[in-house]
Scaffold this motif. Structure first.
Motif, PDB file in Angstrom:
ATOM      1  N   ARG A  29      -2.127   6.102  -0.830  1.00 49.47           N
ATOM      2  CA  ARG A  29      -2.757   7.270  -1.459  1.00 49.47           C
ATOM      3  C   ARG A  29      -4.209   7.445  -1.045  1.00 49.47           C
ATOM      4  NH1 ARG A  29      -2.387   7.899  -7.646  1.00 49.47           N
ATOM      5  NH2 ARG A  29      -3.654   9.687  -7.004  1.00 49.47           N
ATOM      6  N   ARG A  30      -4.810   6.394  -0.521  1.00 52.40           N
ATOM      7  CA  ARG A  30      -6.221   6.475  -0.174  1.00 52.40           C
ATOM      8  C   ARG A  30      -6.404   6.703   1.323  1.00 52.40           C
ATOM      9  NH1 ARG A  30     -10.589   4.155  -4.191  1.00 52.40           N
ATOM     10  NH2 ARG A  30     -12.386   5.127  -3.246  1.00 52.40           N
ATOM     11  N   MET A  31      -5.570   7.545   1.883  1.00 53.55           N
ATOM     12  CA  MET A  31      -5.703   7.896   3.295  1.00 53.55           C
ATOM     13  C   MET A  31      -7.067   8.538   3.546  1.00 53.55           C
ATOM     14  SD  MET A  31      -2.869   7.389   5.247  1.00 53.55           S
ATOM     15  CE  MET A  31      -2.691   8.767   6.382  1.00 53.55           C
ATOM     16  N   CYS A  32      -7.563   8.421   4.766  1.00 49.81           N
ATOM     17  CA  CYS A  32      -8.859   8.974   5.138  1.00 49.81           C
ATOM     18  C   CYS A  32      -8.908  10.484   4.867  1.00 49.81           C
ATOM     19  CB  CYS A  32      -9.132   8.710   6.617  1.00 49.81           C
ATOM     20  SG  CYS A  32     -10.648   9.466   7.231  1.00 49.81           S
ATOM     21  N   ILE A  33      -9.878  10.921   4.054  1.00 50.87           N
ATOM     22  CA  ILE A  33      -9.986  12.332   3.699  1.00 50.87           C
ATOM     23  C   ILE A  33     -10.385  13.179   4.907  1.00 50.87           C
ATOM     24  CG2 ILE A  33     -12.423  12.225   3.022  1.00 50.87           C
ATOM     25  CD1 ILE A  33     -11.729  14.164   0.749  1.00 50.87           C
ATOM     26  N   GLY A  34     -11.015  12.557   5.890  1.00 50.54           N
ATOM     27  CA  GLY A  34     -11.445  13.289   7.073  1.00 50.54           C
ATOM     28  C   GLY A  34     -10.464  13.210   8.224  1.00 50.54           C
ATOM     29  N   LEU A  84       0.797  -1.216   0.000  1.00 48.34           N
ATOM     30  CA  LEU A  84       0.000   0.000   0.000  1.00 48.34           C
ATOM     31  C   LEU A  84       0.831   1.269   0.000  1.00 48.34           C
ATOM     32  CD1 LEU A  84      -2.098  -2.152   0.694  1.00 48.34           C
ATOM     33  CD2 LEU A  84      -3.106  -0.575   2.330  1.00 48.34           C
ATOM     34  N   LYS A  85       1.997   1.227   0.655  1.00 49.85           N
ATOM     35  CA  LYS A  85       2.842   2.429   0.702  1.00 49.85           C
ATOM     36  C   LYS A  85       3.802   2.512  -0.479  1.00 49.85           C
ATOM     37  CE  LYS A  85       2.908   3.962   5.494  1.00 49.85           C
ATOM     38  NZ  LYS A  85       3.793   4.470   6.571  1.00 49.85           N
ATOM     39  N   ASP A  86       4.605   1.472  -0.667  1.00 50.08           N
ATOM     40  CA  ASP A  86       5.647   1.525  -1.701  1.00 50.08           C
ATOM     41  C   ASP A  86       5.088   1.395  -3.112  1.00 50.08           C
ATOM     42  OD1 ASP A  86       7.373   1.742   0.390  1.00 50.08           O
ATOM     43  OD2 ASP A  86       8.122  -0.311   0.299  1.00 50.08           O
ATOM     44  N   GLN A  87       3.936   0.748  -3.261  1.00 48.88           N
ATOM     45  CA  GLN A  87       3.313   0.589  -4.573  1.00 48.88           C
ATOM     46  C   GLN A  87       1.875   1.120  -4.538  1.00 48.88           C
ATOM     47  OE1 GLN A  87       4.374  -3.257  -6.644  1.00 48.88           O
ATOM     48  NE2 GLN A  87       4.865  -3.898  -4.550  1.00 48.88           N
ATOM     49  N   GLY A  88       1.717   2.272  -3.939  1.00 46.21           N
ATOM     50  CA  GLY A  88       0.391   2.819  -3.689  1.00 46.21           C
ATOM     51  C   GLY A  88      -0.496   2.944  -4.905  1.00 46.21           C
ATOM     52  N   ASP A  89       0.067   3.284  -6.064  1.00 48.05           N
ATOM     53  CA  ASP A  89      -0.739   3.466  -7.270  1.00 48.05           C
ATOM     54  C   ASP A  89      -1.403   2.173  -7.722  1.00 48.05           C
ATOM     55  OD1 ASP A  89      -0.120   6.107  -7.340  1.00 48.05           O
ATOM     56  OD2 ASP A  89       1.501   5.918  -8.801  1.00 48.05           O
ATOM     57  N   LYS A  90      -0.844   1.040  -7.317  1.00 50.09           N
ATOM     58  CA  LYS A  90      -1.402  -0.254  -7.728  1.00 50.09           C
ATOM     59  C   LYS A  90      -2.433  -0.786  -6.721  1.00 50.09           C
ATOM     60  CE  LYS A  90       2.861  -1.511 -10.157  1.00 50.09           C
ATOM     61  NZ  LYS A  90       3.975  -2.487 -10.272  1.00 50.09           N
ATOM     62  N   PHE A  91      -2.557  -0.083  -5.599  1.00 50.50           N
ATOM     63  CA  PHE A  91      -3.511  -0.507  -4.562  1.00 50.50           C
ATOM     64  C   PHE A  91      -4.431   0.650  -4.196  1.00 50.50           C
ATOM     65  CE2 PHE A  91       0.130  -3.283  -4.147  1.00 50.50           C
ATOM     66  CZ  PHE A  91      -0.407  -4.532  -3.878  1.00 50.50           C
ATOM     67  N   ILE A  92      -4.892   1.371  -5.192  1.00 47.37           N
ATOM     68  CA  ILE A  92      -5.621   2.612  -4.944  1.00 47.37           C
ATOM     69  C   ILE A  92      -7.130   2.425  -4.928  1.00 47.37           C
ATOM     70  CG2 ILE A  92      -5.911   3.395  -7.342  1.00 47.37           C
ATOM     71  CD1 ILE A  92      -4.985   6.162  -6.344  1.00 47.37           C
ATOM     72  N   ASP A  93      -7.619   1.290  -5.430  1.00 50.16           N
ATOM     73  CA  ASP A  93      -9.057   1.075  -5.537  1.00 50.16           C
ATOM     74  C   ASP A  93      -9.659   0.509  -4.250  1.00 50.16           C
ATOM     75  OD1 ASP A  93      -9.097   2.036  -8.094  1.00 50.16           O
ATOM     76  OD2 ASP A  93      -9.174   0.066  -9.066  1.00 50.16           O
ATOM     77  N   ARG A  94     -10.986   0.607  -4.157  1.00 48.83           N
ATOM     78  CA  ARG A  94     -11.748  -0.036  -3.097  1.00 48.83           C
ATOM     79  C   ARG A  94     -12.349  -1.327  -3.648  1.00 48.83           C
ATOM     80  NH1 ARG A  94     -11.243   1.803   2.246  1.00 48.83           N
ATOM     81  NH2 ARG A  94     -11.517   4.058   2.340  1.00 48.83           N
ATOM     82  N   PRO A  95     -12.485  -2.365  -2.827  1.00 47.17           N
ATOM     83  CA  PRO A  95     -13.093  -3.608  -3.301  1.00 47.17           C
ATOM     84  C   PRO A  95     -14.588  -3.446  -3.517  1.00 47.17           C
ATOM     85  CG  PRO A  95     -12.650  -3.762  -0.957  1.00 47.17           C
ATOM     86  CD  PRO A  95     -12.030  -2.475  -1.424  1.00 47.17           C
ATOM     87  N   ARG A  96     -15.124  -4.235  -4.428  1.00 51.91           N
ATOM     88  CA  ARG A  96     -16.554  -4.251  -4.698  1.00 51.91           C
ATOM     89  C   ARG A  96     -17.198  -5.329  -3.830  1.00 51.91           C
ATOM     90  NH1 ARG A  96     -17.680   0.525  -6.940  1.00 51.91           N
ATOM     91  NH2 ARG A  96     -16.643   0.884  -8.933  1.00 51.91           N
ATOM     92  N   LEU A  97     -17.844  -4.924  -2.751  1.00 54.27           N
ATOM     93  CA  LEU A  97     -18.487  -5.865  -1.850  1.00 54.27           C
ATOM     94  C   LEU A  97     -19.995  -5.802  -2.032  1.00 54.27           C
ATOM     95  CD1 LEU A  97     -16.464  -5.133   1.422  1.00 54.27           C
ATOM     96  CD2 LEU A  97     -16.140  -7.039  -0.159  1.00 54.27           C
ATOM     97  N   PRO A  98     -20.669  -6.966  -2.133  1.00 52.11           N
ATOM     98  CA  PRO A  98     -22.129  -6.964  -2.291  1.00 52.11           C
ATOM     99  C   PRO A  98     -22.863  -6.157  -1.228  1.00 52.11           C
ATOM    100  CG  PRO A  98     -21.267  -9.144  -2.752  1.00 52.11           C
ATOM    101  CD  PRO A  98     -20.102  -8.327  -2.246  1.00 52.11           C
ATOM    102  N   ILE A  99     -22.419  -6.222   0.036  1.00 54.27           N
ATOM    103  CA  ILE A  99     -23.102  -5.509   1.101  1.00 54.27           C
ATOM    104  C   ILE A  99     -23.096  -3.999   0.853  1.00 54.27           C
ATOM    105  CG2 ILE A  99     -21.043  -5.261   2.546  1.00 54.27           C
ATOM    106  CD1 ILE A  99     -24.601  -5.969   3.809  1.00 54.27           C
ATOM    107  N   ILE A 100     -22.060  -3.509   0.161  1.00 57.30           N
ATOM    108  CA  ILE A 100     -21.970  -2.083  -0.173  1.00 57.30           C
ATOM    109  C   ILE A 100     -22.688  -1.784  -1.479  1.00 57.30           C
ATOM    110  CG2 ILE A 100     -20.394  -0.180  -0.680  1.00 57.30           C
ATOM    111  CD1 ILE A 100     -20.315  -1.138   2.218  1.00 57.30           C
ATOM    112  N   GLU A 101     -22.438  -2.608  -2.497  1.00 55.45           N
ATOM    113  CA  GLU A 101     -23.019  -2.377  -3.809  1.00 55.45           C
ATOM    114  C   GLU A 101     -24.541  -2.448  -3.767  1.00 55.45           C
ATOM    115  OE1 GLU A 101     -21.085  -2.055  -7.069  1.00 55.45           O
ATOM    116  OE2 GLU A 101     -19.957  -1.205  -5.411  1.00 55.45           O
ATOM    117  N   LEU A 102     -25.083  -3.438  -3.063  1.00 52.71           N
ATOM    118  CA  LEU A 102     -26.532  -3.622  -3.007  1.00 52.71           C
ATOM    119  C   LEU A 102     -27.186  -2.663  -2.026  1.00 52.71           C
ATOM    120  CD1 LEU A 102     -26.643  -7.536  -2.999  1.00 52.71           C
ATOM    121  CD2 LEU A 102     -27.128  -6.018  -4.922  1.00 52.71           C
TER     122      LEU A 102
END
Length: 489
Positions: free
Chosen positions: A431-436, A92-110
């Motif tokens: 790169r996806r640190m908490c915006i808040g 997540l730190k050294d290769q942050g650009d390759k781990f920038i997405d969020r997973p697609r979870l049914p509990i969230i998507e639905l």
């Protein structure tokens, strides 16, 4: 066994056979991707039946057998677990650009559909995040105006505490106070602690976070979302959406582009602009952005303050040191300021130690945005990554006496300066640190300083001291309900 009974009552034999075939096919695909080995997973449900409610503890246990990077099947989701700081740093730190997405979870998507910021990916996430950060800055993030807003709400909170002559559970009023900050910024108004509608909304918020977990049954079998098993989840989601949409409607009726009052007005103003992607800011998904703000800007911060009060009760000697420091710097009348934290190092160190031990967000979720190679293993795009922050903050290789409550570990030898180890990452990494993050830090510090300045917290005589080792697990980790006395200083 309860999990299997629920599934069998809702599925027939042909369906199970078909799903089993698909599961075996997915296993073949996993093998071709050369993922790290991990624990056994059953057809359809994977390893979910073997995972405790506090899933991060199970993940930590499995790491002792499979190493710090291993694979787990969570229903239809394949997840790679990162169970150490070194594993998180190398990914997540050294290769942050390759781990920038969020997973697609049914509990969230639905449950929550698309259109927000927290679980969005790609250009839409980048643009919405940039916009949201600018809006938060416009409404005082990191500035004196926000500091004054938090201190004013702290006054309301302390007045509410003063009303309790007997022992009480501080959960609702703390949650209400913290939520009022993001509510005033988002909706343009705060809510009274006696407001039954807002209390119901806060209860809804906690319910969703408790059940929106990575190991939820619906993540194994998405069709469960439309069964009686998830009736309550759908109901509370609908009520929260309705509350937000009602606020949006009220703002539309009084909207004035020349007088932007809050974030809803900022959203409405953005809707009038032309965007390359017309869905980037759309009326039908406007609620989703506000939903993310409300969830992210209230629950985790309020929960951290609840843990802080609990640790003060558990360790009265720490509470006494904090009161002494606050009295020397602020006295009884001077308002705490964000800038005063440099003069209150023990308070800041205590907050950090509470964050380390309580781990309000114990698992950090990411997804690979492209193929990544780690330790000889190839991780395909779209693979779910779960970083176990619980282990990072309790790793005996990184912390001396990791399960002890010792605020001094975050202070230099002279006790005057904060020392922040690299392995302390309560707000995530990459790169996806908490915006808040800044908003949360300001709220935790200023609310806690106000509480310490005005009260001494104790356990009621007829109650046992609450345990700091037990929790209410979910997407966040909350303390079990407790009661306290608040003695005015």
């Amino acid at each position: 066994m309860v999990f299997y009974e629920e599934i069998l009552s809702l599925a027939n034999i042909p369906t199970i056979i078909l799903l089993s075939i698909l599961f075996l096919f997915s296993l073949r695909l996993l093998k071709s991707n050369k993922l790290p080995p991990g624990p056994f997973g059953w057809p359809i449900v994977g390893s979910i039946p073997h995972i405790d409610k506090e899933s991060y503890l199970t993940f930590d246990k499995w790491a002792k057998e499979y190493g710090d990077i291993y694979t787990v099947k969570l229903g239809w989701t394949t997840a790679v677990i990162l169970n150490s700081f070194d594993a998180i740093k190398s990914t997540l730190k050294d290769q942050g650009d390759k781990f920038i997405d969020r997973p697609r979870l049914p509990i969230i998507e639905l449950g929550f559909t698309k259109g927000g910021v927290v679980f969005e990916n790609g250009p839409a996430w980048s643009e919405r995040r940039r916009w949201m950060f600018c809006v938060l800055r416009n409404f005082g993030l990191g500035k004196k105006s926000l500091e004054s807003r938090i201190n004013l709400e702290a006054d309301y909170l302390c007045k509410e505490i003063n009303k309790n002559c007997n022992s009480f559970n501080p959960l609702h009023i703390v949650n209400n106070a913290v939520s009022n900050i993001i509510s005033s910024i988002s909706f343009g108004d705060r809510f009274e602690y006696s407001d039954p509608k807002f209390k119901e909304l806060l209860d809804t918020n906690r319910y969703l976070l408790k059940h929106s977990t990575f190991v939820a049954p619906v993540n194994a079998i998405p069709v469960l979302f439309y069964t009686p098993m998830y009736n309550r989840f759908r109901e509370v989601t609908s009520s929260l959406i309705a509350f937000i949409n009602d606020s949006i409607q009220q703002h539309q009726e009084t909207f004035d582009a020349g007088n932007i009052r809050d974030i809803i007005d900022s959203c409405l103003a953005e809707l009038e602009k032309e965007h390359v992607d017309s869905k980037l800011f759309a009326k039908d998904t406007l609620w989703r952005t506000l939903f993310d703000l409300f969830i992210a800007g209230s629950e985790t911060t309020a929960t951290t303050i609840m843990w802080t009060i609990l640790y003060l009760v558990k360790y009265p000697e720490v509470q006494e040191k904090l009161q002494q420091e606050v009295d020397e710097v602020l006295g009884q009348e001077k308002k705490p300021t964000w800038g005063a934290r440099q003069s209150l190092p023990y308070l800041e160190a205590t907050i950090m130690e509470v964050q380390r031990l309580s781990n309000v967000a114990p698992l950090l979720a990411r997804s690979t945005s492209e193929e990544v190679e780690i330790n000889g293993y190839k991780l395909p795009p779209g693979l779910t990554i779960l970083a176990n922050l619980w282990n990072v903050h309790h790793d005996p290789n990184q912390w001396e006496r990791p399960f002890n409550f010792e605020p001094e570990r975050f202070l230099t030898d002279d006790k005057r300066t904060i020392r922040k180890p690299n392995v302390f990452i309560p707000f995530g990494a990459g790169r996806r640190m908490c915006i808040g993050e800044l908003l949360s830090k300001m709220e935790i510090f200023l609310f806690t300083a106000n509480l310490i300045q005005r009260f001494t917290f104790e356990v009621p005589d007829d109650k046992t001291t609450p345990s700091v080792n037990e929790c209410v697990p979910g997407l966040t980790r909350s303390p079990k309900p407790y009661e306290i006395y608040a003695i005015k200083r």
